[in-house]
Design a protein around this motif. Structure first.
Motif, mmCIF file in Angstrom:
data_model
loop_
_atom_site.group_PDB
_atom_site.id
_atom_site.type_symbol
_atom_site.label_atom_id
_atom_site.label_comp_id
_atom_site.label_asym_id
_atom_site.label_seq_id
_atom_site.Cartn_x
_atom_site.Cartn_y
_atom_site.Cartn_z
ATOM 1 N N THR A 265 11.094 16.635 36.376
ATOM 2 C CA THR A 265 10.323 17.854 36.662
ATOM 3 C C THR A 265 10.918 19.036 35.907
ATOM 4 O O THR A 265 12.095 19.036 35.537
ATOM 5 N N ARG A 266 10.088 20.046 35.702
ATOM 6 C CA ARG A 266 10.605 21.251 35.053
ATOM 7 C C ARG A 266 11.703 21.894 35.887
ATOM 8 O O ARG A 266 12.773 22.225 35.388
ATOM 9 N N HIS A 267 11.424 22.093 37.192
ATOM 10 C CA HIS A 267 12.410 22.789 38.007
ATOM 11 C C HIS A 267 13.702 21.986 38.124
ATOM 12 O O HIS A 267 14.794 22.563 38.165
ATOM 13 N N GLY A 268 13.602 20.663 38.165
ATOM 14 C CA GLY A 268 14.810 19.843 38.200
ATOM 15 C C GLY A 268 15.621 19.983 36.932
ATOM 16 O O GLY A 268 16.848 20.120 36.958
ATOM 17 N N ILE A 368 4.119 20.756 39.703
ATOM 18 C CA ILE A 368 3.716 19.473 39.142
ATOM 19 C C ILE A 368 2.193 19.343 39.160
ATOM 20 O O ILE A 368 1.591 18.791 38.241
ATOM 21 N N CYS A 369 1.596 19.860 40.217
ATOM 22 C CA CYS A 369 0.133 19.812 40.343
ATOM 23 C C CYS A 369 -0.433 21.225 40.398
ATOM 24 O O CYS A 369 -0.653 21.770 41.492
ATOM 25 N N PRO A 370 -0.675 21.858 39.272
ATOM 26 C CA PRO A 370 -1.305 23.186 39.312
ATOM 27 C C PRO A 370 -2.738 23.073 39.838
ATOM 28 O O PRO A 370 -3.326 21.992 39.870
ATOM 29 N N ASP A 371 -3.288 24.188 40.235
ATOM 30 C CA ASP A 371 -4.634 24.196 40.823
ATOM 31 C C ASP A 371 -5.670 23.559 39.912
ATOM 32 O O ASP A 371 -6.623 22.926 40.380
ATOM 33 N N SER A 372 -5.498 23.714 38.620
ATOM 34 C CA SER A 372 -6.485 23.172 37.678
ATOM 35 C C SER A 372 -6.605 21.657 37.785
ATOM 36 O O SER A 372 -7.677 21.091 37.537
ATOM 37 N N ALA A 412 5.885 13.497 40.974
ATOM 38 C CA ALA A 412 4.945 14.078 41.938
ATOM 39 C C ALA A 412 5.067 13.540 43.354
ATOM 40 O O ALA A 412 4.564 14.176 44.285
ATOM 41 N N PHE A 413 5.709 12.398 43.556
ATOM 42 C CA PHE A 413 5.762 11.805 44.887
ATOM 43 C C PHE A 413 6.700 12.618 45.785
ATOM 44 O O PHE A 413 7.863 12.844 45.437
ATOM 45 N N GLU A 414 6.195 13.057 46.921
ATOM 46 C CA GLU A 414 6.986 13.850 47.863
ATOM 47 C C GLU A 414 7.521 12.921 48.946
ATOM 48 O O GLU A 414 6.833 12.589 49.913
ATOM 49 N N PRO A 562 5.515 17.361 32.455
ATOM 50 C CA PRO A 562 6.232 17.532 31.182
ATOM 51 C C PRO A 562 6.984 16.280 30.755
ATOM 52 O O PRO A 562 7.265 15.387 31.547
ATOM 53 N N GLN A 563 7.310 16.254 29.474
ATOM 54 C CA GLN A 563 8.181 15.234 28.901
ATOM 55 C C GLN A 563 9.004 15.898 27.814
ATOM 56 O O GLN A 563 8.453 16.612 26.969
#
Length: 593
Positions: A265-268, A368-372, A412-414, A562-563
């Motif tokens: 993830t980006r934040h990670g 990870i999941c923006p509104d779009s 994405a898995f919480e 992201p990658q």
């Protein structure tokens, strides 16, 4: 007491509290399987391929927290197990594999020929590079010693698989159980981390502003998950899990930082790359975690690395990763020592609240999941994974396959407390998750078992749908169908001008009707083809007590985002901390959406 050698093997496995052994029949393994079938408190499970049997044993170990076991015949039977055994070796999973071999009087011995006996194979030479111990029984009186040695080595130190080859004629020999010699291991010389080292680590923590714990599979193998989280919570230090321990901390815990690395993830990644202190416990910090070049990994952070394997610690200077301290230690012993040592901080314990707030800000800024994604009509893989995580119970075992499936899930898995998420993280064999799900049902029958697998990976072990149907295993199989090998197509986007050879129907792959295939195996089937279908379809899938194959239609254009691109770790210089908080050379890694 006299006992047939194969009966002794079956009884020995039963005494290890192994309840199920995964087998494929064959002439040189029949005595072994027959003995298992008649032994108490143990049974065999027939897989349709020896590779699946080895993979099932691997997952059985992960879920049961015990040693896994599989049996195959000689020749192609045992060589078919190679990929599954490699999964165990590279992930340090304790398993025992028993291979039949041609009778001793049919073996070539020192003759300069390729083969004497039918299906004779040099098993030991083939497997010694992917096992902790690999041997052939040549003297039946040593069977107890060899089995005890196998189990000890599989579980001790850095765990891993072992293989014992047993010639067919020796399987049928009677042995005097009372006179069989035992294996006596060398004394365990593992000591607690010395107090001077712990004092130095405490000092590093006290002086840090942006510390991060990296927790890896060594914590799981040492049964140290609870104490690891307790240490992090006592200090208030964020936790970045590797893929192998995504489930070590509840996603709602404020310390849960998110996965990191090339597909994190980006934040990670922002948290790890901007840390001023990394304490890595039980993680190899491979190239997928560090990105490339490895020297750019967490450039301004002091690094403390704890691993039970000295070779893993010694590699860092070769890779160009500077470390402040390296400690060869079992994860549980280290964490217990650290937990005791941080008691001295008391009121002087540092406050990392602003650092946690910064990470939370990154999480909010780069979701990870923006509104779009939710507004898309077709099924978005990130939306699907997130909603799947909301639907899974707290006792779920989620088996995930390689490719985009695992990358999407790990981002994405919480995860909820009590769940297990398992994946063959280092060998990443396509198709692993189907036999893993089968094994999970036998290892933990009260758990909800979920399998997330891509259409390409399913083709590797699709025959095991017959095993699932045979035992009516209530596995929820979620097939991410994006018409080919999406992870490969993503690489082809970067390096081959989006020429999708060997990765798409246009490039040579078949495009199959998995619904028809699932029905042919006698499975109930479902389809998800757009975002609006997800919740209702998942509700239907999970309401069934029978196995279900659900095909999730994904647009072939979806990618892992992201990658981090190879060789470009720091092009986007967009620091989210103020200049006063950042060292001059600290940069955000390039992670394009």
């Amino acid at each position: 007491m006299q006992m047939k050698l194969s009966d002794y093997i079956a009884d020995f496995l039963s005494r290890q509290k192994i309840k199920h052994v995964f087998v494929v029949s064959g002439g040189a393994a029949l005595s072994l399987i027959d003995s298992i079938s008649r032994a108490t408190n143990i049974d065999f499970v027939c897989t349709q391929h020896e590779q699946s049997g080895a993979m099932a044993a691997d997952a059985y170990s992960r879920v049961s927290h015990n040693i896994g076991a599989a049996v195959a015949t000689s020749g192609p039977g045992v060589t078919n197990m190679l990929t599954g055994i490699a999964c165990s070796y590279y992930d340090s999973i304790p398993c025992i594999f028993i291979a039949g071999q041609v009778a001793t009087f049919r073996q070539k011995g020192k003759l300069p020929v390729r083969q004497v006996g039918f299906q004779e194979t040099d098993t030991i030479d083939i497997f010694k590079k992917v096992t902790k111990y690999c041997a052939e029984v040549s003297n039946p009186t040593l069977i107890r010693l060899e089995l005890e040695k196998c189990v000890y080595l599989a579980k001790s130190g850095r765990p891993g698989p072992v293989l014992l080859s047993v010639p067919d004629d020796l399987q049928r020999v009677d042995v005097d159980v009372a006179s069989l010699p035992r294996f006596v291991p060398d004394p365990d010389d593992q000591q607690m981390t010395d107090q001077l080292s712990l004092k130095k680590i405490v000092g590093l923590i006290r002086r840090a502003s942006r510390p991060v714990f990296i927790f890896g599979n060594g914590i799981r193998l040492a049964n140290a998950g609870a104490v690891a989280v307790a240490v992090a919570e006592k200090l208030g230090i964020p936790v970045a899990p590797t893929w192998a321990v995504l489930d070590i901390i509840d996603a709602k815990n404020e310390l849960a930082t998110g996965t990191f690395g090339t597909h994190g993830t980006r934040h990670g990644n922002f948290a790890v790359q901007n840390a001023d202190l990394l304490i890595s416990v039980g993680a190899r910090l491979d190239s997928k975690a560090t990105g490339s070049p490895a020297s750019t990994f967490a450039r301004a952070a002091k690094k403390v690395v704890v691993d039970i394997d000295r070779a893993e610690l010694d590699k860092f200077s070769h890779l160009g990763i500077c470390t402040e301290m390296v400690i060869q230690q079992d994860a549980l012993k280290f964490l217990e020592g650290l937990y005791a040592a941080i008691g001295v901080l008391k009121s002087r314990r540092p406050d990392f609240g602003s650092w946690r707030e910064q990470i939370a800000n990154w999480r909010h800024r780069y979701p990870i999941c923006p509104d779009s994604y939710y507004r898309e009509q077709d099924t978005n893989p990130y939306v699907f994974i997130k909603r799947l995580s909301h639907r899974c119970n707290s006792n779920s075992v989620v088996c995930v396959d390689t490719g985009c499936s695992v990358a999407w899930l790990m981002q994405a898995f919480e995860v909820k407390e009590g769940q297990r998420v398992i994946h063959d993280c280092n060998n990443t064999a396509m198709g692993w998750s189907i036999p893993a799900a089968i094994a999970s049902c036998f290892a933990s029958p009260s758990s909800e078992v979920v399998c997330v697998i891509g259409d390409g990976s399913l083709m590797m072990t699709i025959h095991e749908l017959a095993t699932i149907a045979k035992h009516d295993l209530p596995i929820k199989i979620l097939v991410i169908d994006n018409a080919g090998h999406s992870m490969i197509r993503q690489t082809q986007d970067q390096w081959f001008d989006s020429d999708y050879f060997a990765s798409s129907p246009e490039g040579g792959l078949p495009q199959l009707d998995f619904i028809t295939i699932g029905k042919a195996f006698g499975l109930r089937t479902e389809t998800i083809s757009n975002n609006c279908d997800i919740d209702d379809s998942l509700r239907s899938v999970f309401s069934s007590k029978a196995p279900v194959l659900c095909v999730v239609k994904i647009c072939p254009e979806h990618r892992v985002l992201p990658q981090a691109k190879f060789g470009c770790p720091n092009e986007d210089q967009e620091p989210q901390l103020s200049r006063a908080e950042l060292d001059e050379n600290m940069l955000i890694p390039r992670l394009k959406r």
